[in-house]
Design an enzyme around this catalytic site. Structure first.
Site, PDB file in Angstrom:
ATOM      1  N   SER A 146       0.842  -1.206   0.000  1.00 35.98           N
ATOM      2  CA  SER A 146       0.000   0.000   0.000  1.00 35.98           C
ATOM      3  C   SER A 146       0.872   1.249   0.000  1.00 35.98           C
ATOM      4  O   SER A 146       2.065   1.180   0.302  1.00 35.98           O
ATOM      5  CB  SER A 146      -0.863  -0.015   1.273  1.00 35.98           C
ATOM      6  OG  SER A 146      -1.370   1.261   1.583  1.00 35.98           O
ATOM      7  N   TYR A 159      -3.463  -0.028  10.003  1.00 32.76           N
ATOM      8  CA  TYR A 159      -3.297  -0.419   8.590  1.00 32.76           C
ATOM      9  C   TYR A 159      -1.879  -0.092   8.125  1.00 32.76           C
ATOM     10  O   TYR A 159      -1.215  -0.915   7.490  1.00 32.76           O
ATOM     11  CB  TYR A 159      -4.323   0.335   7.766  1.00 32.76           C
ATOM     12  CG  TYR A 159      -4.384  -0.003   6.309  1.00 32.76           C
ATOM     13  CD1 TYR A 159      -3.747   0.803   5.358  1.00 32.76           C
ATOM     14  CD2 TYR A 159      -5.092  -1.099   5.844  1.00 32.76           C
ATOM     15  CE1 TYR A 159      -3.810   0.511   4.015  1.00 32.76           C
ATOM     16  CE2 TYR A 159      -5.171  -1.395   4.492  1.00 32.76           C
ATOM     17  CZ  TYR A 159      -4.524  -0.583   3.582  1.00 32.76           C
ATOM     18  OH  TYR A 159      -4.585  -0.871   2.235  1.00 32.76           O
TER      19      TYR A 159
HETATM   20  P1  NAP Z   1     -11.919  -4.926  -0.516  1.00 34.50           P
HETATM   21  O1  NAP Z   1     -12.720  -4.446  -1.665  1.00 34.50           O
HETATM   22  O2  NAP Z   1     -12.288  -4.551   0.876  1.00 34.50           O
HETATM   23  O3  NAP Z   1     -11.770  -6.548  -0.612  1.00 34.50           O
HETATM   24  C1  NAP Z   1     -11.039  -7.186   0.387  1.00 34.50           C
HETATM   25  C2  NAP Z   1     -11.283  -8.659   0.218  1.00 34.50           C
HETATM   26  O4  NAP Z   1     -10.602  -9.371   1.264  1.00 34.50           O
HETATM   27  C3  NAP Z   1     -12.771  -9.008   0.336  1.00 34.50           C
HETATM   28  O5  NAP Z   1     -13.106 -10.031  -0.570  1.00 34.50           O
HETATM   29  C4  NAP Z   1     -12.847  -9.498   1.767  1.00 34.50           C
HETATM   30  O6  NAP Z   1     -13.912 -10.374   1.997  1.00 34.50           O
HETATM   31  C5  NAP Z   1     -11.543 -10.245   1.877  1.00 34.50           C
HETATM   32  N1  NAP Z   1     -11.198 -10.510   3.278  1.00 34.50           N
HETATM   33  C6  NAP Z   1     -11.148  -9.623   4.290  1.00 34.50           C
HETATM   34  N2  NAP Z   1     -10.821 -10.256   5.425  1.00 34.50           N
HETATM   35  C7  NAP Z   1     -10.661 -11.570   5.117  1.00 34.50           C
HETATM   36  C8  NAP Z   1     -10.321 -12.741   5.872  1.00 34.50           C
HETATM   37  N3  NAP Z   1     -10.074 -12.680   7.191  1.00 34.50           N
HETATM   38  N4  NAP Z   1     -10.248 -13.930   5.219  1.00 34.50           N
HETATM   39  C9  NAP Z   1     -10.511 -13.998   3.891  1.00 34.50           C
HETATM   40  N5  NAP Z   1     -10.845 -12.938   3.116  1.00 34.50           N
HETATM   41  C10 NAP Z   1     -10.913 -11.742   3.745  1.00 34.50           C
HETATM   42  O7  NAP Z   1     -10.417  -4.462  -0.698  1.00 34.50           O
HETATM   43  P2  NAP Z   1      -9.617  -4.016  -1.992  1.00 34.50           P
HETATM   44  O8  NAP Z   1      -9.689  -2.534  -2.134  1.00 34.50           O
HETATM   45  O9  NAP Z   1      -9.962  -4.906  -3.152  1.00 34.50           O
HETATM   46  O10 NAP Z   1      -8.147  -4.341  -1.464  1.00 34.50           O
HETATM   47  C11 NAP Z   1      -7.555  -5.601  -1.658  1.00 34.50           C
HETATM   48  C12 NAP Z   1      -6.168  -5.477  -1.064  1.00 34.50           C
HETATM   49  O11 NAP Z   1      -5.510  -4.340  -1.622  1.00 34.50           O
HETATM   50  C13 NAP Z   1      -6.179  -5.250   0.441  1.00 34.50           C
HETATM   51  O12 NAP Z   1      -5.064  -5.915   1.021  1.00 34.50           O
HETATM   52  C14 NAP Z   1      -5.982  -3.729   0.569  1.00 34.50           C
HETATM   53  O13 NAP Z   1      -5.379  -3.385   1.797  1.00 34.50           O
HETATM   54  C15 NAP Z   1      -5.067  -3.473  -0.574  1.00 34.50           C
HETATM   55  N6  NAP Z   1      -5.030  -2.117  -1.086  1.00 34.50           N
HETATM   56  C16 NAP Z   1      -6.185  -1.513  -1.508  1.00 34.50           C
HETATM   57  C17 NAP Z   1      -6.075  -0.218  -2.055  1.00 34.50           C
HETATM   58  C18 NAP Z   1      -7.269   0.544  -2.541  1.00 34.50           C
HETATM   59  O14 NAP Z   1      -7.129   1.763  -2.765  1.00 34.50           O
HETATM   60  N7  NAP Z   1      -8.415  -0.078  -2.720  1.00 34.50           N
HETATM   61  C19 NAP Z   1      -4.846   0.394  -2.179  1.00 34.50           C
HETATM   62  C20 NAP Z   1      -3.711  -0.267  -1.699  1.00 34.50           C
HETATM   63  C21 NAP Z   1      -3.825  -1.530  -1.172  1.00 34.50           C
HETATM   64  P3  NAP Z   1     -15.105  -9.855   2.964  1.00 34.50           P
HETATM   65  O15 NAP Z   1     -15.956  -8.999   2.102  1.00 34.50           O
HETATM   66  O16 NAP Z   1     -15.774 -11.116   3.429  1.00 34.50           O
HETATM   67  O17 NAP Z   1     -14.480  -9.070   4.100  1.00 34.50           O
HETATM   68  C1  GCO Z   2      -6.945   5.197   3.224  1.00 35.02           C
HETATM   69  C2  GCO Z   2      -7.060   4.293   2.030  1.00 35.02           C
HETATM   70  C3  GCO Z   2      -5.704   3.769   1.642  1.00 35.02           C
HETATM   71  C4  GCO Z   2      -5.827   2.796   0.514  1.00 35.02           C
HETATM   72  C5  GCO Z   2      -4.504   2.266   0.112  1.00 35.02           C
HETATM   73  C6  GCO Z   2      -3.580   3.312  -0.393  1.00 35.02           C
HETATM   74  O1  GCO Z   2      -7.880   5.223   4.038  1.00 35.02           O
HETATM   75  O2  GCO Z   2      -5.909   5.874   3.296  1.00 35.02           O
HETATM   76  O3  GCO Z   2      -7.957   3.231   2.291  1.00 35.02           O
HETATM   77  O4  GCO Z   2      -5.086   3.174   2.734  1.00 35.02           O
HETATM   78  O5  GCO Z   2      -6.610   1.722   0.853  1.00 35.02           O
HETATM   79  O6  GCO Z   2      -3.923   1.466   1.076  1.00 35.02           O
HETATM   80  O7  GCO Z   2      -2.465   2.668  -0.973  1.00 35.02           O
END
Ligand code: NAP
Ligand code: GCO
Length: 261
Positions: A146, A159
């Site tokens: 992230s 986080y």
């Molecule tokens: P999301 O839409 O919240 O999806 C997260 C997924 O993880 C969901 O399918 C969720 O299922 C599953 N999950 C959560 N806890 C779990 C557990 N204990 N066991 C199994 N599955 C679990 O998140 P996203 O935005 O796609 O993000 C995916 C990854 O990218 C995460 O690691 C997040 O931190 C990272 N990330 C996201 C962003 C962003 O801007 N979106 C940026 C940087 C990094 P449930 O619905 O059942 O909870």
């Molecule tokens: C926040 C956002 C971010 C993104 C991502 C950025 O609240 O700042 O959720 O943390 O999820 O991790 O890279």
């Protein structure tokens, strides 16, 4: 042909938490590159929702109900995957949660819950798949890090601590298992349009314009922006790339922010 290096034909890829969001997009890209995919989610109804979404996209996949923080459940699921689908060649530790709470208002239990999913689980799942990767003679582990692997901001202490730790776990798996031809790298997405960031993107939310001003690309990322980098790190094209965090952020980490006009 150099493009053949990017193919994933014959590979089994396990993407955690991939019923939707970033994991779902990466899984679809891996199928397009020739891989067989397996995913899990914490609830049956979400796995079923994911299976239906993959089927709608014309993708056959295998879904398992598994909480990635439960070591016994993870070990059982990996054994089932190896028996029912095949040894895992590519692991994407994607499952993650976030809690946006000012640190002094966050309980220790809430802090631990985020660390459990975002840092302990990648350790647990990686530990479950590495022995078979070693026996097979190769493996790819991709940890979804992230911006918070590098930067802090208000309300995301747990986080950021988890994602900072995940950056170092990535480097340590590289250090410990690189000799067994396992490459462990991270992808550090910028701010991506998924359910996780939906609360930050509501119309008129100050964070929305803030992120756009901090992103040279001048936009939020989409899950499609992550698919090419994810295929690269899962493929033979990255066999000498190890312990690297590939930031896919539209330039955020390089940019002080749009100067006042
Ligand atoms: P999301 O839409 O919240 O999806 C997260 C997924 O993880 C969901 O399918 C969720 O299922 C599953 N999950 C959560 N806890 C779990 C557990 N204990 N066991 C199994 N599955 C679990 O998140 P996203 O935005 O796609 O993000 C995916 C990854 O990218 C995460 O690691 C997040 O931190 C990272 N990330 C996201 C962003 C962003 O801007 N979106 C940026 C940087 C990094 P449930 O619905 O059942 O909870
Ligand atoms: C926040 C956002 C971010 C993104 C991502 C950025 O609240 O700042 O959720 O943390 O999820 O991790 O890279």
């Amino acid at each position: 042909m150099v493009l053949d290096l990017f193919g994933l034909k014959g590979k089994v890829a396990f993407i955690t938490g991939a019923s939707y969001g970033i994991g779902f997009a990466i899984a679809k890209a891996y199928v397009a590159a020739g891989a067989k995919i397996v995913f899990n989610d914490i609830k049956r109804e979400l796995v079923d929702k994911g299976l239906a979404a993959y089927e709608e996209a014309g993708i056959k996949t295998h879904g398992y109900v598994c909480d990635v923080t439960d070591e016994n459940a993870v070990n059982e699921t990996v054994k089932r995957i190896e028996k029912e689908v095949g040894v895992i060649d590519i692991l994407v530790n994607n499952a993650g949660i976030i809690k946006r709470i000012p640190m002094c208002e966050m309980t220790a239990a809430e802090f631990r819950q985020v660390i459990d999913v975002d840092l302990n689980a990648p350790f647990i799942v990686s530990k479950a798949v590495i022995p078979s990767m070693i026996r097979k003679g190769h493996g790819k582990i991709i940890n979804i890090c992230s911006m918070m692997s590098e930067l802090g901001r208000e309300t995301v202490s747990a986080y950021a601590a988890a994602k900072g730790g995940l950056k170092m776990l990535t480097r340590n798996i590289c250090s410990e298992y690189g000799a067994q031809n396992i490459q462990c790298n991270g992808i550090g997405p910028g701010y991506i349009e998924t359910p996780q960031t939906a609360p930050l993107r509501v119309a008129g939310h100050p964070f929305n314009s803030f992120i756009i001003s901090k992103t040279p690309a001048g936009r939020w990322g989409t899950t499609d922006d992550l698919t090419g980098p994810a295929v690269f790190l899962a493929s033979d094209a990255s066999n000498f790339v190890n312990g690297h965090i590939l930031y896919v952020d539209g330039g955020i980490l390089a940019y002080i922010g749009r100067q006042p006009s």
